[in-house]
Design a protein around this motif. Structure first.
Motif, PDB file in Angstrom:
ATOM      1  N   THR A 158       0.886  -1.167   0.000  1.00  0.00           N
ATOM      2  CA  THR A 158       0.000   0.000   0.000  1.00  0.00           C
ATOM      3  C   THR A 158       0.920   1.211   0.000  1.00  0.00           C
ATOM      4  O   THR A 158       2.141   1.071  -0.075  1.00  0.00           O
ATOM      5  CB  THR A 158      -0.916   0.042   1.253  1.00  0.00           C
ATOM      6  OG1 THR A 158      -0.117   0.348   2.409  1.00  0.00           O
ATOM      7  CG2 THR A 158      -1.663  -1.267   1.463  1.00  0.00           C
ATOM      8  N   GLU A 205       1.672   2.868   2.483  1.00  0.00           N
ATOM      9  CA  GLU A 205       2.383   2.919   3.762  1.00  0.00           C
ATOM     10  C   GLU A 205       2.993   1.588   4.182  1.00  0.00           C
ATOM     11  O   GLU A 205       3.667   1.520   5.209  1.00  0.00           O
ATOM     12  CB  GLU A 205       1.435   3.409   4.860  1.00  0.00           C
ATOM     13  CG  GLU A 205       0.959   4.826   4.632  1.00  0.00           C
ATOM     14  CD  GLU A 205      -0.053   5.277   5.672  1.00  0.00           C
ATOM     15  OE1 GLU A 205      -0.550   4.441   6.444  1.00  0.00           O
ATOM     16  OE2 GLU A 205      -0.341   6.474   5.694  1.00  0.00           O
ATOM     17  N   VAL A 206       2.768   0.537   3.412  1.00  0.00           N
ATOM     18  CA  VAL A 206       3.290  -0.784   3.752  1.00  0.00           C
ATOM     19  C   VAL A 206       4.083  -1.322   2.558  1.00  0.00           C
ATOM     20  O   VAL A 206       3.602  -1.291   1.419  1.00  0.00           O
ATOM     21  CB  VAL A 206       2.154  -1.765   4.125  1.00  0.00           C
ATOM     22  CG1 VAL A 206       2.715  -3.152   4.438  1.00  0.00           C
ATOM     23  CG2 VAL A 206       1.363  -1.240   5.317  1.00  0.00           C
ATOM     24  N   GLU A 254       7.322  -4.328   1.257  1.00  0.00           N
ATOM     25  CA  GLU A 254       8.168  -5.480   1.501  1.00  0.00           C
ATOM     26  C   GLU A 254       9.564  -5.099   1.052  1.00  0.00           C
ATOM     27  O   GLU A 254       9.740  -4.583  -0.060  1.00  0.00           O
ATOM     28  CB  GLU A 254       7.683  -6.707   0.725  1.00  0.00           C
ATOM     29  CG  GLU A 254       6.412  -7.295   1.292  1.00  0.00           C
ATOM     30  CD  GLU A 254       5.960  -8.539   0.552  1.00  0.00           C
ATOM     31  OE1 GLU A 254       6.349  -8.735  -0.624  1.00  0.00           O
ATOM     32  OE2 GLU A 254       5.213  -9.319   1.164  1.00  0.00           O
ATOM     33  N   LYS A 289       8.684  -6.920   6.397  1.00  0.00           N
ATOM     34  CA  LYS A 289       7.426  -6.209   6.159  1.00  0.00           C
ATOM     35  C   LYS A 289       7.601  -4.872   6.857  1.00  0.00           C
ATOM     36  O   LYS A 289       7.785  -4.815   8.076  1.00  0.00           O
ATOM     37  CB  LYS A 289       6.238  -6.968   6.720  1.00  0.00           C
ATOM     38  CG  LYS A 289       4.931  -6.246   6.434  1.00  0.00           C
ATOM     39  CD  LYS A 289       3.736  -7.027   6.900  1.00  0.00           C
ATOM     40  CE  LYS A 289       2.470  -6.253   6.569  1.00  0.00           C
ATOM     41  NZ  LYS A 289       1.300  -6.933   7.118  1.00  0.00           N
ATOM     42  N   GLU A 307       6.413  -0.945   7.643  1.00  0.00           N
ATOM     43  CA  GLU A 307       5.338   0.037   7.708  1.00  0.00           C
ATOM     44  C   GLU A 307       5.960   1.410   7.856  1.00  0.00           C
ATOM     45  O   GLU A 307       6.781   1.637   8.752  1.00  0.00           O
ATOM     46  CB  GLU A 307       4.424  -0.255   8.893  1.00  0.00           C
ATOM     47  CG  GLU A 307       3.289   0.727   9.021  1.00  0.00           C
ATOM     48  CD  GLU A 307       2.389   0.450  10.212  1.00  0.00           C
ATOM     49  OE1 GLU A 307       1.570   1.317  10.529  1.00  0.00           O
ATOM     50  OE2 GLU A 307       2.510  -0.625  10.835  1.00  0.00           O
ATOM     51  N   ASN A 348       5.670   4.784   9.199  1.00  0.00           N
ATOM     52  CA  ASN A 348       4.856   5.409  10.241  1.00  0.00           C
ATOM     53  C   ASN A 348       4.651   6.894  10.017  1.00  0.00           C
ATOM     54  O   ASN A 348       3.724   7.472  10.572  1.00  0.00           O
ATOM     55  CB  ASN A 348       5.495   5.170  11.613  1.00  0.00           C
ATOM     56  CG  ASN A 348       5.517   3.704  11.967  1.00  0.00           C
ATOM     57  OD1 ASN A 348       4.659   2.939  11.574  1.00  0.00           O
ATOM     58  ND2 ASN A 348       6.537   3.293  12.694  1.00  0.00           N
ATOM     59  N   SER A 385       8.359   0.886  11.114  1.00  0.00           N
ATOM     60  CA  SER A 385       8.258  -0.376  11.850  1.00  0.00           C
ATOM     61  C   SER A 385       8.518  -1.482  10.848  1.00  0.00           C
ATOM     62  O   SER A 385       8.047  -1.411   9.704  1.00  0.00           O
ATOM     63  CB  SER A 385       6.860  -0.565  12.442  1.00  0.00           C
ATOM     64  OG  SER A 385       6.573   0.433  13.389  1.00  0.00           O
ATOM     65  N   ALA A 386       9.247  -2.503  11.252  1.00  0.00           N
ATOM     66  CA  ALA A 386       9.527  -3.613  10.341  1.00  0.00           C
ATOM     67  C   ALA A 386       9.601  -4.905  11.139  1.00  0.00           C
ATOM     68  O   ALA A 386       9.929  -4.898  12.327  1.00  0.00           O
ATOM     69  CB  ALA A 386      10.837  -3.384   9.590  1.00  0.00           C
TER      70      ALA A 386
END
Length: 183
Positions: free
Chosen positions: A104, A106-107, A109, A126, A128, A130, A145-146
């Motif tokens: 997305t 904000e997300v 890989e 994965k 994110e 923030n 964040s991962a």
């Protein structure tokens, strides 16, 4: 989905330095198949380069293996020893990113080369995003964040005689705050 900077709120391209005071590198592993032992590393450093095209961004990190803590000094000494991290022979754990894919806006890989115990394997984080903002000093900051899961045996970490009591899968969690490097 193609990530573009105009769909990532406040996106800032540049080189960022990981703020170790406001970041956390932790993990957990099952013990005896019934509980989880948590630990963290207190000494680490790294940089993040956010490119104009977010999918061309880069991450580089180094963790000092001797800085591991599970809140039990006896266990920590064992984890630092030859059965697990062997910090004398392998003082650093490193990560260098490769391909990035948007899930997305904000997300993501992030594939990368993780070197642990002298073995390098590709892992997928994965990640994110923030957000981007301003620190108390007015300089730009970013948060990420991962998480990933690795097999310790694939990295040659056997655990010695007690290895059977410790799960093979290690869940790694990263909470990273970074500051934009000043020109």
């Amino acid at each position: 989905m193609t990530a573009q900077t105009d769909v990532i709120d406040g996106y800032v391209a540049g080189t960022w330095t990981i703020d170790t005071v406001h970041s956390d590198v932790s993990f957990y592993v099952r013990h005896l198949g019934v509980s989880k032992v948590r630990g963290a590393f207190s000494e680490f450093a790294g940089s993040i380069t956010t490119a104009e095209d977010p999918l061309e961004s880069k991450v580089s990190a180094v963790i000092k293996t001797a800085s591991v803590s599970t809140n039990n000094e006896s266990r920590d000494a064992h984890v630092r020893g030859a059965d697990f991290l062997d910090v004398e022979q392998f003082p650093e754990l490193t990560f260098e990113s490769g391909e990035i894919r948007a899930i997305t806006s904000e997300v993501f890989e992030v594939d990368g080369a993780l070197t642990l115990h002298g073995v390098t394997k590709t892992v997928t984080l994965k990640l994110e995003l923030n957000g981007f903002g301003k620190g108390f000093d007015g300089n730009a900051v970013a948060g990420f964040s991962a998480a990933t899961e690795i097999s310790r045996s694939e990295f040659g970490v056997t655990g010695g005689a007690t290895g059977a009591a410790v799960g093979d899968k290690i869940r790694i969690a990263l909470e990273i705050e970074a500051a934009l490097a000043q020109a």
